[in-house]
Design a protein around this motif. Structure first.
Motif, PDB file in Angstrom:
ATOM      1  N   MET A  97       0.826  -1.213   0.000  1.00 38.13           N
ATOM      2  CA  MET A  97       0.000   0.000   0.000  1.00 38.13           C
ATOM      3  C   MET A  97       0.858   1.260   0.000  1.00 38.13           C
ATOM      4  O   MET A  97       1.949   1.277   0.559  1.00 38.13           O
ATOM      5  CB  MET A  97      -0.879   0.034   1.259  1.00 38.13           C
ATOM      6  CG  MET A  97      -2.280  -0.451   1.056  1.00 38.13           C
ATOM      7  SD  MET A  97      -3.242  -0.356   2.592  1.00 38.13           S
ATOM      8  CE  MET A  97      -3.868   1.304   2.513  1.00 38.13           C
ATOM      9  N   ASN A  98       0.347   2.292  -0.597  1.00 37.95           N
ATOM     10  CA  ASN A  98       0.962   3.614  -0.591  1.00 37.95           C
ATOM     11  C   ASN A  98       1.078   4.086   0.867  1.00 37.95           C
ATOM     12  O   ASN A  98       0.077   4.115   1.585  1.00 37.95           O
ATOM     13  CB  ASN A  98       0.056   4.541  -1.411  1.00 37.95           C
ATOM     14  CG  ASN A  98       0.425   5.991  -1.348  1.00 37.95           C
ATOM     15  OD1 ASN A  98       1.238   6.431  -0.549  1.00 37.95           O
ATOM     16  ND2 ASN A  98      -0.198   6.761  -2.209  1.00 37.95           N
ATOM     17  N   PRO A  99       2.278   4.462   1.327  1.00 37.06           N
ATOM     18  CA  PRO A  99       2.428   4.929   2.713  1.00 37.06           C
ATOM     19  C   PRO A  99       1.534   6.131   3.040  1.00 37.06           C
ATOM     20  O   PRO A  99       1.063   6.269   4.167  1.00 37.06           O
ATOM     21  CB  PRO A  99       3.905   5.306   2.820  1.00 37.06           C
ATOM     22  CG  PRO A  99       4.573   4.573   1.725  1.00 37.06           C
ATOM     23  CD  PRO A  99       3.559   4.417   0.628  1.00 37.06           C
ATOM     24  N   GLY A 100       1.278   6.986   2.053  1.00 37.59           N
ATOM     25  CA  GLY A 100       0.380   8.114   2.274  1.00 37.59           C
ATOM     26  C   GLY A 100      -1.048   7.669   2.534  1.00 37.59           C
ATOM     27  O   GLY A 100      -1.779   8.283   3.310  1.00 37.59           O
ATOM     28  N   SER A 135      -5.561   6.706   6.450  1.00 42.20           N
ATOM     29  CA  SER A 135      -6.578   5.893   7.119  1.00 42.20           C
ATOM     30  C   SER A 135      -6.213   5.510   8.545  1.00 42.20           C
ATOM     31  O   SER A 135      -7.083   5.446   9.407  1.00 42.20           O
ATOM     32  CB  SER A 135      -6.880   4.646   6.292  1.00 42.20           C
ATOM     33  OG  SER A 135      -5.721   3.867   6.126  1.00 42.20           O
ATOM     34  N   LYS A 136      -4.943   5.276   8.817  1.00 38.75           N
ATOM     35  CA  LYS A 136      -4.544   4.787  10.141  1.00 38.75           C
ATOM     36  C   LYS A 136      -4.144   5.902  11.106  1.00 38.75           C
ATOM     37  O   LYS A 136      -4.388   5.804  12.296  1.00 38.75           O
ATOM     38  CB  LYS A 136      -3.368   3.811  10.012  1.00 38.75           C
ATOM     39  CG  LYS A 136      -3.651   2.610   9.150  1.00 38.75           C
ATOM     40  CD  LYS A 136      -4.535   1.635   9.863  1.00 38.75           C
ATOM     41  CE  LYS A 136      -4.674   0.362   9.046  1.00 38.75           C
ATOM     42  NZ  LYS A 136      -5.610  -0.565   9.628  1.00 38.75           N
ATOM     43  N   SER A 137      -3.509   6.956  10.608  1.00 33.96           N
ATOM     44  CA  SER A 137      -3.004   8.012  11.488  1.00 33.96           C
ATOM     45  C   SER A 137      -3.886   9.258  11.489  1.00 33.96           C
ATOM     46  O   SER A 137      -4.064   9.885  12.522  1.00 33.96           O
ATOM     47  CB  SER A 137      -1.576   8.389  11.074  1.00 33.96           C
ATOM     48  OG  SER A 137      -1.060   9.422  11.870  1.00 33.96           O
ATOM     49  N   PHE A 173      -6.116  10.871  -2.783  1.00 30.46           N
ATOM     50  CA  PHE A 173      -6.292  11.942  -1.808  1.00 30.46           C
ATOM     51  C   PHE A 173      -6.857  11.366  -0.522  1.00 30.46           C
ATOM     52  O   PHE A 173      -7.474  10.303  -0.516  1.00 30.46           O
ATOM     53  CB  PHE A 173      -7.265  13.010  -2.342  1.00 30.46           C
ATOM     54  CG  PHE A 173      -6.753  13.737  -3.547  1.00 30.46           C
ATOM     55  CD1 PHE A 173      -5.900  14.823  -3.406  1.00 30.46           C
ATOM     56  CD2 PHE A 173      -7.114  13.336  -4.814  1.00 30.46           C
ATOM     57  CE1 PHE A 173      -5.416  15.489  -4.522  1.00 30.46           C
ATOM     58  CE2 PHE A 173      -6.638  13.996  -5.940  1.00 30.46           C
ATOM     59  CZ  PHE A 173      -5.786  15.074  -5.788  1.00 30.46           C
ATOM     60  N   CYS A 174      -6.663  12.100   0.546  1.00 31.49           N
ATOM     61  CA  CYS A 174      -7.248  11.756   1.831  1.00 31.49           C
ATOM     62  C   CYS A 174      -8.379  12.747   2.084  1.00 31.49           C
ATOM     63  O   CYS A 174      -8.165  13.961   2.057  1.00 31.49           O
ATOM     64  CB  CYS A 174      -6.190  11.857   2.931  1.00 31.49           C
ATOM     65  SG  CYS A 174      -6.760  11.280   4.542  1.00 31.49           S
TER      66      CYS A 174
END
Length: 123
Positions: A70-73, A78-80, A98-99
């Motif tokens: 998975m893309n670290p971004g 989603s996690k941080s 995008f987030c």
């Protein structure tokens, strides 16, 4: 007596991406390495959940975990940062992730990856 005033003007590039059925305008701030939705700019200042995430996001506690390439971004989103990953498509049909946050603001996952690593190295 002469005074020399220097005005620093940051280059602002706008970009448009289609996310679902919505067309969303983004501002690219290259000096800050930020690509963020236009609606985050209020009275000339950045004010939204997406921008707030920049100073808080981290990947440190997820080191060593496997996310299948998975893309670290996206992981940072989603996690941080408690956001949701969405895909935007520009006019040339290029895709970008995008987030998206609860207030509707969006930030590029590459921006989150950059700042997560920066924050982790500064702490």
């Amino acid at each position: 007596m002469f005074f020399l005033f220097a005005i620093v003007v940051q280059a602002v590039e706008t970009m448009s991406f289609r996310i679902g059925m919505r067309s969303i305008q983004f501002r690219n701030l290259p000096e800050q390495r930020i690509l963020i939705s236009q609606d985050c700019f209020k009275s000339g200042k950045l004010s939204c959940l997406a921008y707030s995430a920049v100073s808080k996001v981290s990947l440190k506690r997820f080191e060593g975990e496997s996310y299948g390439g998975m893309n670290p971004g996206s992981i940072a989103c989603s996690k941080s940062a408690s956001g949701s990953v969405v895909i935007g498509i520009d006019s040339q049909r290029n895709e970008r992730s995008f987030c998206e946050f609860k207030d509707g603001s969006l930030i590029d996952t590459g921006t989150l990856n950059y700042y997560a690593r920066k924050n982790d190295s500064d702490r």
